[in-house]
Design a protein around this motif. Structure first.
Motif, PDB file in Angstrom:
ATOM      1  N   ASP A  46    -102.670  44.061 -55.841  1.00  0.00           N
ATOM      2  CA  ASP A  46    -103.286  45.279 -56.362  1.00  0.00           C
ATOM      3  C   ASP A  46    -103.696  46.232 -55.243  1.00  0.00           C
ATOM      4  N   GLN A  47    -104.350  45.689 -54.212  1.00  0.00           N
ATOM      5  CA  GLN A  47    -104.825  46.540 -53.123  1.00  0.00           C
ATOM      6  C   GLN A  47    -103.655  47.189 -52.393  1.00  0.00           C
ATOM      7  N   TYR A  48    -102.623  46.411 -52.151  1.00  0.00           N
ATOM      8  CA  TYR A  48    -101.425  46.944 -51.500  1.00  0.00           C
ATOM      9  C   TYR A  48    -100.810  48.039 -52.352  1.00  0.00           C
ATOM     10  N   ASN A  49    -100.684  47.799 -53.638  1.00  0.00           N
ATOM     11  CA  ASN A  49    -100.085  48.792 -54.530  1.00  0.00           C
ATOM     12  C   ASN A  49    -100.906  50.075 -54.572  1.00  0.00           C
ATOM     13  N   ASP A  50    -102.237  49.942 -54.557  1.00  0.00           N
ATOM     14  CA  ASP A  50    -103.094  51.127 -54.540  1.00  0.00           C
ATOM     15  C   ASP A  50    -102.831  51.957 -53.285  1.00  0.00           C
ATOM     16  N   ALA A  51    -102.797  51.289 -52.136  1.00  0.00           N
ATOM     17  CA  ALA A  51    -102.586  51.990 -50.871  1.00  0.00           C
ATOM     18  C   ALA A  51    -101.196  52.618 -50.807  1.00  0.00           C
ATOM     19  N   LEU A  52    -100.197  51.890 -51.304  1.00  0.00           N
ATOM     20  CA  LEU A  52     -98.824  52.394 -51.278  1.00  0.00           C
ATOM     21  C   LEU A  52     -98.662  53.609 -52.183  1.00  0.00           C
ATOM     22  N   GLU A  53     -99.153  53.515 -53.403  1.00  0.00           N
ATOM     23  CA  GLU A  53     -98.992  54.624 -54.342  1.00  0.00           C
ATOM     24  C   GLU A  53     -99.765  55.854 -53.876  1.00  0.00           C
ATOM     25  N   ALA A  54    -100.947  55.647 -53.311  1.00  0.00           N
ATOM     26  CA  ALA A  54    -101.707  56.779 -52.783  1.00  0.00           C
ATOM     27  C   ALA A  54    -100.968  57.433 -51.626  1.00  0.00           C
ATOM     28  N   SER A  55    -100.376  56.613 -50.756  1.00  0.00           N
ATOM     29  CA  SER A  55     -99.633  57.156 -49.615  1.00  0.00           C
ATOM     30  C   SER A  55     -98.420  57.942 -50.074  1.00  0.00           C
ATOM     31  N   LYS A  56     -97.713  57.418 -51.063  1.00  0.00           N
ATOM     32  CA  LYS A  56     -96.548  58.137 -51.599  1.00  0.00           C
ATOM     33  C   LYS A  56     -96.962  59.488 -52.172  1.00  0.00           C
ATOM     34  N   ARG A  57     -98.096  59.491 -52.853  1.00  0.00           N
ATOM     35  CA  ARG A  57     -98.570  60.737 -53.455  1.00  0.00           C
ATOM     36  C   ARG A  57     -98.982  61.736 -52.375  1.00  0.00           C
ATOM     37  N   ILE A  58     -99.649  61.245 -51.341  1.00  0.00           N
ATOM     38  CA  ILE A  58    -100.104  62.132 -50.267  1.00  0.00           C
ATOM     39  C   ILE A  58     -98.913  62.719 -49.509  1.00  0.00           C
ATOM     40  N   LEU A  59     -97.890  61.909 -49.271  1.00  0.00           N
ATOM     41  CA  LEU A  59     -96.743  62.365 -48.483  1.00  0.00           C
ATOM     42  C   LEU A  59     -95.724  63.112 -49.346  1.00  0.00           C
ATOM     43  N   THR A  60     -96.243  64.081 -50.087  1.00  0.00           N
ATOM     44  CA  THR A  60     -95.389  64.982 -50.849  1.00  0.00           C
ATOM     45  C   THR A  60     -95.680  66.395 -50.376  1.00  0.00           C
ATOM     46  N   ALA A  61     -94.679  67.245 -50.463  1.00  0.00           N
ATOM     47  CA  ALA A  61     -94.849  68.625 -50.009  1.00  0.00           C
ATOM     48  C   ALA A  61     -95.977  69.310 -50.770  1.00  0.00           C
ATOM     49  N   GLU A  62     -96.109  68.992 -52.052  1.00  0.00           N
ATOM     50  CA  GLU A  62     -97.132  69.619 -52.887  1.00  0.00           C
ATOM     51  C   GLU A  62     -98.537  69.333 -52.363  1.00  0.00           C
ATOM     52  N   VAL A  63     -98.824  68.047 -52.110  1.00  0.00           N
ATOM     53  CA  VAL A  63    -100.167  67.666 -51.658  1.00  0.00           C
ATOM     54  C   VAL A  63    -100.420  68.135 -50.230  1.00  0.00           C
ATOM     55  N   LEU A  64     -99.456  67.949 -49.359  1.00  0.00           N
ATOM     56  CA  LEU A  64     -99.641  68.363 -47.969  1.00  0.00           C
ATOM     57  C   LEU A  64     -99.866  69.869 -47.878  1.00  0.00           C
TER      58      LEU A  64
END
Length: 298
Positions: A46-64
């Motif tokens: 769960d913790q890994y998945n939380d960190a991974l999904e958050a990172s994927k979301r952050i590393l998008t042109a929209e969020v950056l």
């Protein structure tokens, strides 16, 4: 324990807030702290998945773009268990071709990287050193992997990596062979602990022991070759010292640029002691050098 009427957890979280705020000021950067779920309510992965999904979301042109973040100057970092997640996420993200924006660097502070050997030289040397005792580390792993807490003695005896445990365990152990990965000065006179007979059901009960998402030190060479340059902070008086040193060595062998920042007077969690009610010289020095590395490399 209470400090000024606050619980120990509140003090710890306030310390992390001060760290993140200082990082943002010193680096003139956006700092995003991922509030991943914690055990015992959540278990691996769960913790890994939380960190991974958050990172994927952050590393998008929209969020950056929303937060005016330079897509070519994004790092992933963490300390202790957070460094475990940072290292594991860095490995996964580096290989994900669907993500065009990549981490430029990774910065790992006294990282947790493996649970196959609880008798590395640093575990043997620092087993009774605060703040992270050897039995406590085994208990944390069992809690993370949803294991029975009565298995602590078996893990501490390395029964899960005994000689009778099969080829899969043998292959994994080769990646954490500290007699090959650590310099003689670190090994000192300590000897490997390798029982002849162990409990073959241990790994069946704890499959996460061999999962690279939980133990980034077990990654294959082709994975390590893909990850970004690394900063690894290690402390002499820390059971986890050798995991950081071994990971640095494996990354170097994979051709990755690595900066090892070792503190002879350091202890687990020392960078947090640059803030809060209890402050130490090594806390100021280690946190300051961590920031300086990021300034130069990010």
């Amino acid at each position: 324990m209470e400090v000024d009427g606050r619980s120990a957890v509140e003090v710890e979280m306030q310390t992390y807030f001060l760290q993140c705020r200082t990082m943002a000021e010193e680096l003139d950067a956006v700092v995003i702290s991922i509030e991943y779920r914690l055990a015992p309510e959540a278990r691996f992965p769960d913790q890994y998945n939380d960190a991974l999904e958050a990172s994927k979301r952050i590393l998008t042109a929209e969020v950056l773009d929303r937060y005016s973040i330079d897509p070519e100057r994004v790092a992933v970092s963490g300390d202790s268990a957070g460094a475990n997640l940072a290292a594991a996420v860095a490995q996964r993200m580096a290989l994900d071709n669907s993500i065009p924006i990549k981490f430029k660097v990774q910065a790992l502070l006294y990282p947790v990287l493996q649970a196959l050997d609880f008798n590395t030289p640093s575990y043997q040397q620092n087993g009774n050193i605060p703040i992270l005792h050897r039995p406590l580390m085994a208990r944390f792993w069992l809690e993370y992997l949803n294991g029975d807490p009565t298995l602590v003695p078996a893990l501490l005896a390395n029964n899960h990596t005994a000689l009778n445990q099969g080829q899969e365990i043998a292959a994994a152990k080769a990646k954490i062979n500290w007699t090959q990965l650590l310099p003689a000065a670190v090994q000192k006179n300590f000897k490997p602990v390798v029982p002849l007979q162990g409990d073959p059901k241990l790994v069946e009960m704890l499959p996460g022991l061999l999962d690279v998402r939980a133990s980034p030190l077990l990654a294959e060479l082709d994975v390590l070759k893909a990850v970004p340059p690394a900063y690894i902070l290690t402390c002499e008086h820390d059971v986890l010292r050798d995991e950081g040193l071994m990971y640095g060595r494996r990354l170097e062998e994979a051709g990755v640029a690595v900066s090892i920042d070792h503190y002879e007077d350091g202890f687990h969690g020392c960078t947090s002691f640059a803030f809060g009610p209890f402050r130490f010289s090594v806390g100021f020095r280690s946190f300051g050098n961590y920031i300086q590395w990021l300034i130069k490399n990010l």
